[in-house]
Structure formats: C-alpha cells, structure tokens
Design a protein around this motif. Structure first.
Motif, PDB file in Angstrom:
ATOM      1  N   GLY A   1       0.861  -1.187   0.000  1.00  0.00           N
ATOM      2  CA  GLY A   1       0.000   0.000   0.000  1.00  0.00           C
ATOM      3  C   GLY A   1       0.893   1.231   0.000  1.00  0.00           C
ATOM      4  N   SER A   2       0.335   2.390  -0.420  1.00  0.00           N
ATOM      5  CA  SER A   2       1.202   3.571  -0.376  1.00  0.00           C
ATOM      6  C   SER A   2       1.468   3.992   1.065  1.00  0.00           C
ATOM      7  CB  SER A   2       0.679   4.724  -1.238  1.00  0.00           C
ATOM      8  OG  SER A   2      -0.692   4.799  -1.225  1.00  0.00           O
ATOM      9  N   ASP A   3       0.625   3.573   2.002  1.00  0.00           N
ATOM     10  CA  ASP A   3       0.903   3.811   3.430  1.00  0.00           C
ATOM     11  C   ASP A   3       2.310   3.330   3.791  1.00  0.00           C
ATOM     12  OD1 ASP A   3      -1.657   4.734   3.823  1.00  0.00           O
ATOM     13  OD2 ASP A   3      -2.369   2.975   4.913  1.00  0.00           O
TER      14      ASP A   3
ATOM     15  N   PHE B   1      -4.132  13.930   4.429  1.00  0.00           N
ATOM     16  CA  PHE B   1      -4.196  12.505   4.746  1.00  0.00           C
ATOM     17  C   PHE B   1      -3.464  12.227   6.067  1.00  0.00           C
ATOM     18  CE2 PHE B   1      -2.602   8.085   3.585  1.00  0.00           C
ATOM     19  CZ  PHE B   1      -3.795   7.475   3.947  1.00  0.00           C
TER      20      PHE B   1
ATOM     21  N   ASN C   1      -6.805  14.418   0.198  1.00  0.00           N
ATOM     22  CA  ASN C   1      -7.785  13.700   1.017  1.00  0.00           C
ATOM     23  C   ASN C   1      -7.762  14.360   2.394  1.00  0.00           C
ATOM     24  OD1 ASN C   1      -9.322  11.867   2.419  1.00  0.00           O
ATOM     25  ND2 ASN C   1      -7.899  10.159   2.223  1.00  0.00           N
TER      26      ASN C   1
ATOM     27  N   ASP D   1       1.651  12.994  -3.580  1.00  0.00           N
ATOM     28  CA  ASP D   1       0.915  11.737  -3.436  1.00  0.00           C
ATOM     29  C   ASP D   1      -0.248  11.736  -4.438  1.00  0.00           C
ATOM     30  OD1 ASP D   1      -0.730   9.658  -2.637  1.00  0.00           O
ATOM     31  OD2 ASP D   1      -0.534  10.082  -0.496  1.00  0.00           O
TER      32      ASP D   1
ATOM     33  N   TYR E   1      -4.914   9.143  -6.263  1.00  0.00           N
ATOM     34  CA  TYR E   1      -6.172   9.188  -7.037  1.00  0.00           C
ATOM     35  C   TYR E   1      -5.922   9.567  -8.501  1.00  0.00           C
ATOM     36  CZ  TYR E   1      -7.928   9.114  -2.316  1.00  0.00           C
ATOM     37  OH  TYR E   1      -8.161   8.751  -1.015  1.00  0.00           O
TER      38      TYR E   1
ATOM     39  N   SER F   1      -1.050   4.384  -6.085  1.00  0.00           N
ATOM     40  CA  SER F   1      -1.664   3.257  -5.378  1.00  0.00           C
ATOM     41  C   SER F   1      -2.529   2.439  -6.331  1.00  0.00           C
ATOM     42  CB  SER F   1      -2.539   3.814  -4.259  1.00  0.00           C
ATOM     43  OG  SER F   1      -3.241   2.776  -3.633  1.00  0.00           O
TER      44      SER F   1
ATOM     45  N   SER G   1      -4.951   0.853  -4.855  1.00  0.00           N
ATOM     46  CA  SER G   1      -6.104   0.658  -3.967  1.00  0.00           C
ATOM     47  C   SER G   1      -7.374   1.291  -4.510  1.00  0.00           C
ATOM     48  CB  SER G   1      -5.839   1.308  -2.603  1.00  0.00           C
ATOM     49  OG  SER G   1      -4.816   0.645  -1.938  1.00  0.00           O
ATOM     50  N   LYS G   2      -7.237   2.420  -5.180  1.00  0.00           N
ATOM     51  CA  LYS G   2      -8.437   3.216  -5.489  1.00  0.00           C
ATOM     52  C   LYS G   2      -8.996   2.852  -6.859  1.00  0.00           C
ATOM     53  CE  LYS G   2      -7.670   5.265  -1.587  1.00  0.00           C
ATOM     54  NZ  LYS G   2      -8.537   5.227  -0.432  1.00  0.00           N
TER      55      LYS G   2
ATOM     56  N   ARG H   1      -3.333  -4.553  -0.942  1.00  0.00           N
ATOM     57  CA  ARG H   1      -2.273  -3.636  -0.532  1.00  0.00           C
ATOM     58  C   ARG H   1      -1.123  -3.542  -1.527  1.00  0.00           C
ATOM     59  NH1 ARG H   1      -3.920  -0.585   1.163  1.00  0.00           N
ATOM     60  NH2 ARG H   1      -2.508   0.218   2.717  1.00  0.00           N
TER      61      ARG H   1
END
Ligand SMILES: Cc1ncc(COP(=O)(O)O)c(C=O)c1O
Length: 356
Positions: free
Chosen positions: A86-88, A112, A160, A185, A188, A211, A213-214, A222
């Motif tokens: 994940g980008s986290d 974020f 975000n 980042d 999106y 990411s 994820s979206k 992840r």
C-alpha cells in the motif's frame, strides 16, 4: 520483580493513539474509506487463485515482475519504481529514509492522516501549515515554515479529505523554492489524470506516490508504488523489506495491469455517479466541494446538522460515511462520502432525504 514495560517503550510511541476497529454487518453500505465499490476483474481473481497454490514459496524479491509492469504502465524505468504494501507503507519508508527523530515534516492541513502518524512513529515532528479557504496550498505559508530541520513536504494531489487538485504551476513553484524532499501523493491519479511524474528526472528531490487501492479496486491486497529518480529509488530499496508485498498481491497487480480496460470502465462508472451524487446532495441543500477523486467532501452547516450527528444517523441505517468534524483546522460540519454503486448512492440519498 516489579516490571513496568512502559518504561522500555520509546517516549514518542507512548504518545500514539490506540487503534480501534468495529465489526461491520454484512448489509452495511460502506462509503467511509474511499474504496472502489466494484470487485476486481475475473482475471485478477483467477490470478490470485492460481498464485495461492504456490504460497509455500516466498514471493519474488522486491516484487520484480510487478515493478517491471508498473514501469511500463508509467513510462519509467524499473529502477525508478519502488513497491510497497500500500502507499501507506511507502510513506513510512520515505520518512524512515529521510527523517531522523526531532526533524520536521511539513503537512499542509487538512490532509491525509498517515503522513502525521508515520512521522510520529519515528519520533519526527509534524509541522502543520494552514491551507487557503478553498483548500488550495498557501505557498508563502509553506516557505515560512521551512527550517534547517525540514526534511519532507507532503502534498496529496488531489487531497484527502478535501478532494481538490493543486495546480501543476503551484507544485513547480514549490519545487523551485524548497530544498527538502517533496512527496506528491497521486493516489487518485487515474480519476483526474493530473500528474507531475514527468518532472522526477528534472527535480532531484521529487517523489511521486501512487496506489492500486483506489481506481484499480485492490485496496484489500495492498499495493502502492513510488516513482522517483534512480538515486532515491536505490536508497528506498536499501531500506525496504526484501519482500514488500506478498505473492497474491504480485499476481493481482500484474493481472490488473494487463487488463486496463476493466479499470477504465470502473473509473467511468465512478465519474458518472459522482455527477449524480453531487447533484442530489446539492438538491438536499448540502455544499459539495469540487472533487478530482472518487469521494466527495461536503459541508453540512447549511442543513443545520453537525457531521457527528449525520454520521450517527446514517450509521443507525447501516450506512457508513467519514466524519471530519473538528479535525485538522476544520469546524464541526465536514463529512467525506465515497462514491458507491448506483444502488448504494440511491439508498444514501433516500436516507438523507428522510433525515434532513
Ligand atoms: C492521499 C492518500 N494517500 C495514500 C493513501 C493510502 O493508500 P493505500 O491503500 O495505497 O495505502 C490514501 C488512502 O486513502 C490517500 O487518500
């Protein structure tokens, strides 16, 4: 022996909040986490199933095949791509590589929450910079906060929770005026197609985050990645785990990147629904901010309900949305709603109409 474990825990870790997680009922409409409401393509599910029979083996070192595919997708060299859980995970990795305890990370807020969390985890100092009224960046305010201890500036673009885009010109102006690492980042990206990834060869301090994820709908497996120059990528690689993502994630990511038309069709559905949902929410009297993402940022004061109240009322009807009331320079009237399926969005609008 009278042993107090807290005495051994790092001071900056003791200041972190505990995490909570509440179980969700099966029929809950989940619009609180900015997820894509659509499942991945049948090819992705098949690829995960095939890979499952080999999970007695470790995954490829540094997810090499996925790195190559992401290089093709982004038009970059594999040596410019770093993959994370994940980008986290990459936010943490970047902070680990550049920031020492007591050094500073600049955060234009609201933004974020993971940037602040990851900074605190290593004992760094988050430094907040207020945004303008419309959530655009205040370049002079950023410049004023720079000190000799500033190591990174995080710019979520789009942001975000506020869903707005920062212009390319403004990012270039910032790149020309700061001497710290600038992380843009672009989690999106596919929803707005705005990027400064073409600038990573020109600016040695620029890192792009992306990411799957979206828009790719793979939040649960992840996968995030960064795009930057080869020097920074080399150092990120040195500090990263040998196996940053698991075998199922590599299979899923590769399959998703081989089937971009499926991803595109999900994006188109979300953009269409975003227009519908925006219009309907405005009819109810809510203020909806322009969104370059797959979620909407909304002010609730015009209908006389705090975000806490709206979130509670919707939760009673099994609809989850995110409460940004009183968070990071915001008043008590802010919510974030992910764009759901057409059915979910209709239920949401119907329910709001009965409440307001
Ligand atoms: C701006 C931004 N960056 C990063 C992330 C984390 O994404 P990932 O699922 O890749 O960890 C999010 C998730 O909501 C986000 O909004």
């Amino acid at each position: 022996m009278n042993f107090v474990v807290e005495n051994l825990i790092n001071q900056h870790i003791q200041t972190l909040n505990s995490k909570t997680s509440s179980p969700k009922k099966d029929n809950t409409i989940r619009l609180d986490k900015g997820e894509l409401p659509y499942p991945p393509s049948p090819q992705v599910i098949q690829a995960i199933t095939n890979a499952a029979s080999e999970i007695n083996r470790y995954p490829e070192v540094m997810a090499a095949s996925l790195r190559k595919k992401l290089a093709e997708y982004t038009g970059k060299l594999p040596e410019q791509i770093t993959i994370g859980n994940g980008s986290d995970d990459l936010i943490e990795l970047i902070i680990k590589v550049f920031v020492k305890p007591e050094e500073e990370v600049l955060l234009p807020i609201p933004t974020f929450f993971v940037y602040e969390f990851a900074t605190r985890v290593i004992g760094g100092i988050p430094v907040w910079v207020k945004r303008q009224e419309n959530f655009d960046l205040d370049v002079e305010a950023i410049i004023e906060k720079l000190t000799s201890k500033t190591k990174i500036l995080f710019i979520a673009n789009p942001n975000n929770p506020t869903a707005n885009l920062i212009s390319r010109d403004k990012i270039i102006e910032i790149l020309n005026r700061v001497n710290c690492i600038v992380v843009v980042d672009e989690c999106y990206y596919e929803f707005c197609q705005e990027t400064v990834a073409d600038l990573v060869e020109e600016y040695p301090n620029l890192i792009i985050l992306r990411s799957l994820s979206k828009s790719f709908g793979l939040a649960g497996i992840r996968i995030g990645y960064s795009i930057t120059n080869q020097t920074i990528t080399d150092y990120l690689y040195r500090a990263a785990q040998l196996f940053p993502v698991n075998k199922l994630a590599i299979a899923a990511g590769n399959a998703a990147l081989e089937n971009l038309s499926y991803v595109q069709s999900s994006i188109e559905k979300i953009i269409k629904e975003k227009d519908f949902l925006t219009q309907e929410l405005e009819k109810i009297g809510l203020k909806v901010y322009p969104s370059a993402t797959n979620f909407l940022f909304i002010k609730t004061n015009s209908v006389g309900l705090t975000s806490k109240k709206i979130v509670e009322l919707l939760r009673e009807k099994n609809i989850l949305i995110a409460d940004f009331g009183l968070k990071q320079e915001l008043d008590e009237y802010n919510i974030r709603i992910a764009i759901g399926t057409p059915e979910e969005n209709k239920v949401l609008i119907h329910t709001l109409n009965t409440m307001i």
